[in-house]
Scaffold this motif. Structure first.
Motif, PDB file in Angstrom:
ATOM      1  N   THR A   6       0.824  -1.210   0.000  1.00 32.21           N
ATOM      2  CA  THR A   6       0.000   0.000   0.000  1.00 32.21           C
ATOM      3  C   THR A   6       0.860   1.263   0.000  1.00 32.21           C
ATOM      4  N   VAL A   7       0.232   2.349  -0.395  1.00 30.47           N
ATOM      5  CA  VAL A   7       0.899   3.648  -0.357  1.00 30.47           C
ATOM      6  C   VAL A   7       1.326   3.944   1.080  1.00 30.47           C
ATOM      7  N   LYS A   8       0.468   3.644   2.014  1.00 31.68           N
ATOM      8  CA  LYS A   8       0.767   3.876   3.428  1.00 31.68           C
ATOM      9  C   LYS A   8       2.017   3.112   3.852  1.00 31.68           C
ATOM     10  N   GLU A   9       2.108   1.836   3.499  1.00 29.78           N
ATOM     11  CA  GLU A   9       3.283   1.029   3.859  1.00 29.78           C
ATOM     12  C   GLU A   9       4.544   1.596   3.224  1.00 29.78           C
ATOM     13  N   ARG A  10       4.441   2.009   1.969  1.00 29.29           N
ATOM     14  CA  ARG A  10       5.617   2.561   1.281  1.00 29.29           C
ATOM     15  C   ARG A  10       6.014   3.908   1.870  1.00 29.29           C
ATOM     16  N   LEU A  11       5.047   4.749   2.198  1.00 29.63           N
ATOM     17  CA  LEU A  11       5.362   6.033   2.815  1.00 29.63           C
ATOM     18  C   LEU A  11       6.035   5.822   4.167  1.00 29.63           C
ATOM     19  N   LEU A  12       5.513   4.912   4.960  1.00 31.19           N
ATOM     20  CA  LEU A  12       6.128   4.617   6.255  1.00 31.19           C
ATOM     21  C   LEU A  12       7.553   4.106   6.087  1.00 31.19           C
ATOM     22  N   GLU A  13       7.794   3.296   5.075  1.00 33.33           N
ATOM     23  CA  GLU A  13       9.137   2.782   4.806  1.00 33.33           C
ATOM     24  C   GLU A  13      10.086   3.924   4.434  1.00 33.33           C
ATOM     25  N   TYR A  14       9.618   4.854   3.607  1.00 32.91           N
ATOM     26  CA  TYR A  14      10.436   6.002   3.226  1.00 32.91           C
ATOM     27  C   TYR A  14      10.758   6.856   4.454  1.00 32.91           C
ATOM     28  N   LEU A  15       9.748   7.134   5.265  1.00 34.40           N
ATOM     29  CA  LEU A  15       9.975   7.946   6.459  1.00 34.40           C
ATOM     30  C   LEU A  15      10.971   7.271   7.391  1.00 34.40           C
ATOM     31  N   LYS A  16      10.816   5.976   7.585  1.00 33.78           N
ATOM     32  CA  LYS A  16      11.732   5.228   8.441  1.00 33.78           C
ATOM     33  C   LYS A  16      13.156   5.283   7.890  1.00 33.78           C
ATOM     34  N   ALA A  17      13.307   5.079   6.597  1.00 34.66           N
ATOM     35  CA  ALA A  17      14.628   5.081   5.969  1.00 34.66           C
ATOM     36  C   ALA A  17      15.316   6.436   6.100  1.00 34.66           C
ATOM     37  N   ASN A  18      14.519   7.496   6.187  1.00 38.84           N
ATOM     38  CA  ASN A  18      15.063   8.849   6.271  1.00 38.84           C
ATOM     39  C   ASN A  18      14.968   9.442   7.673  1.00 38.84           C
ATOM     40  N   ARG A  19      14.608   8.595   8.617  1.00 36.32           N
ATOM     41  CA  ARG A  19      14.510   9.003  10.028  1.00 36.32           C
ATOM     42  C   ARG A  19      13.608  10.231  10.221  1.00 36.32           C
ATOM     43  N   ILE A  20      12.471  10.180   9.567  1.00 38.56           N
ATOM     44  CA  ILE A  20      11.469  11.237   9.682  1.00 38.56           C
ATOM     45  C   ILE A  20      10.288  10.647  10.437  1.00 38.56           C
ATOM     46  N   THR A  21       9.902  11.280  11.537  1.00 40.12           N
ATOM     47  CA  THR A  21       8.762  10.775  12.293  1.00 40.12           C
ATOM     48  C   THR A  21       7.470  11.149  11.586  1.00 40.12           C
ATOM     49  N   GLN A  22       6.412  10.452  11.938  1.00 43.07           N
ATOM     50  CA  GLN A  22       5.112  10.782  11.365  1.00 43.07           C
ATOM     51  C   GLN A  22       4.692  12.189  11.780  1.00 43.07           C
ATOM     52  N   ALA A  23       5.062  12.601  12.989  1.00 40.78           N
ATOM     53  CA  ALA A  23       4.750  13.952  13.454  1.00 40.78           C
ATOM     54  C   ALA A  23       5.495  14.991  12.613  1.00 40.78           C
ATOM     55  N   GLU A  24       6.768  14.743  12.323  1.00 41.58           N
ATOM     56  CA  GLU A  24       7.541  15.661  11.483  1.00 41.58           C
ATOM     57  C   GLU A  24       6.930  15.741  10.079  1.00 41.58           C
ATOM     58  N   PHE A  25       6.569  14.595   9.538  1.00 38.44           N
ATOM     59  CA  PHE A  25       5.943  14.559   8.221  1.00 38.44           C
ATOM     60  C   PHE A  25       4.663  15.392   8.230  1.00 38.44           C
ATOM     61  N   GLY A  26       3.852  15.197   9.260  1.00 40.59           N
ATOM     62  CA  GLY A  26       2.607  15.953   9.382  1.00 40.59           C
ATOM     63  C   GLY A  26       2.846  17.451   9.409  1.00 40.59           C
ATOM     64  N   ARG A  27       3.833  17.881  10.176  1.00 39.24           N
ATOM     65  CA  ARG A  27       4.151  19.313  10.237  1.00 39.24           C
ATOM     66  C   ARG A  27       4.612  19.826   8.875  1.00 39.24           C
ATOM     67  N   MET A  28       5.454  19.054   8.202  1.00 40.30           N
ATOM     68  CA  MET A  28       5.971  19.468   6.896  1.00 40.30           C
ATOM     69  C   MET A  28       4.857  19.590   5.852  1.00 40.30           C
ATOM     70  N   MET A  29       3.867  18.720   5.946  1.00 42.31           N
ATOM     71  CA  MET A  29       2.790  18.681   4.955  1.00 42.31           C
ATOM     72  C   MET A  29       1.584  19.514   5.359  1.00 42.31           C
ATOM     73  N   GLY A  30       1.588  20.021   6.600  1.00 42.85           N
ATOM     74  CA  GLY A  30       0.459  20.817   7.068  1.00 42.85           C
ATOM     75  C   GLY A  30      -0.774  19.990   7.382  1.00 42.85           C
ATOM     76  N   VAL A  31      -0.536  18.756   7.855  1.00 45.62           N
ATOM     77  CA  VAL A  31      -1.639  17.869   8.225  1.00 45.62           C
ATOM     78  C   VAL A  31      -1.428  17.406   9.662  1.00 45.62           C
ATOM     79  N   SER A  32      -2.402  16.710  10.206  1.00 41.84           N
ATOM     80  CA  SER A  32      -2.296  16.233  11.580  1.00 41.84           C
ATOM     81  C   SER A  32      -1.184  15.205  11.710  1.00 41.84           C
ATOM     82  N   THR A  33      -0.712  15.056  12.926  1.00 41.79           N
ATOM     83  CA  THR A  33       0.348  14.069  13.166  1.00 41.79           C
ATOM     84  C   THR A  33      -0.153  12.649  12.946  1.00 41.79           C
ATOM     85  N   ALA A  34      -1.456  12.457  12.980  1.00 41.54           N
ATOM     86  CA  ALA A  34      -2.041  11.127  12.772  1.00 41.54           C
ATOM     87  C   ALA A  34      -2.383  10.866  11.306  1.00 41.54           C
TER      88      ALA A  34
END
Length: 79
Positions: A6-34
């Motif tokens: 899934t897109v979700k699984e691949r996005l999580l893999e990318y974030l993990k590989a780049n040491r980006i937390t879901q909260a950081e991603f949310g802030r960068m994209m202007g969306v909730s941390t969840a």
């Protein structure tokens, strides 16, 4: 590497590989941390554009369809 279905699984893999937390991603994209946790099928076109701009090294074909490599060679990493 195992196939990520899934897109979700691949996005999580990318974030993990780049040491980006879901909260950081949310802030960068202007969306909730969840946002990533609550993702369903895919990303809206607007979110795809934001992700592509923020992460130019991320292969969008890989993210959306699982095709090719995760990273675009020579694109540089913005993290």
């Amino acid at each position: 590497m195992e196939k990520l279905d899934t897109v979700k699984e691949r996005l999580l893999e990318y974030l993990k590989a780049n040491r980006i937390t879901q909260a950081e991603f949310g802030r960068m994209m202007g969306v909730s941390t969840a946002y990533v946790s609550t993702m369903r099928e895919s990303l809206s076109l607007d979110m795809q554009k934001k992700v592509k701009a923020a992460f130019p090294d991320l292969n969008m074909q890989w993210l959306l369809f699982g095709e090719g490599d995760m990273i675009i060679k020579g694109a540089g990493n913005c993290t």
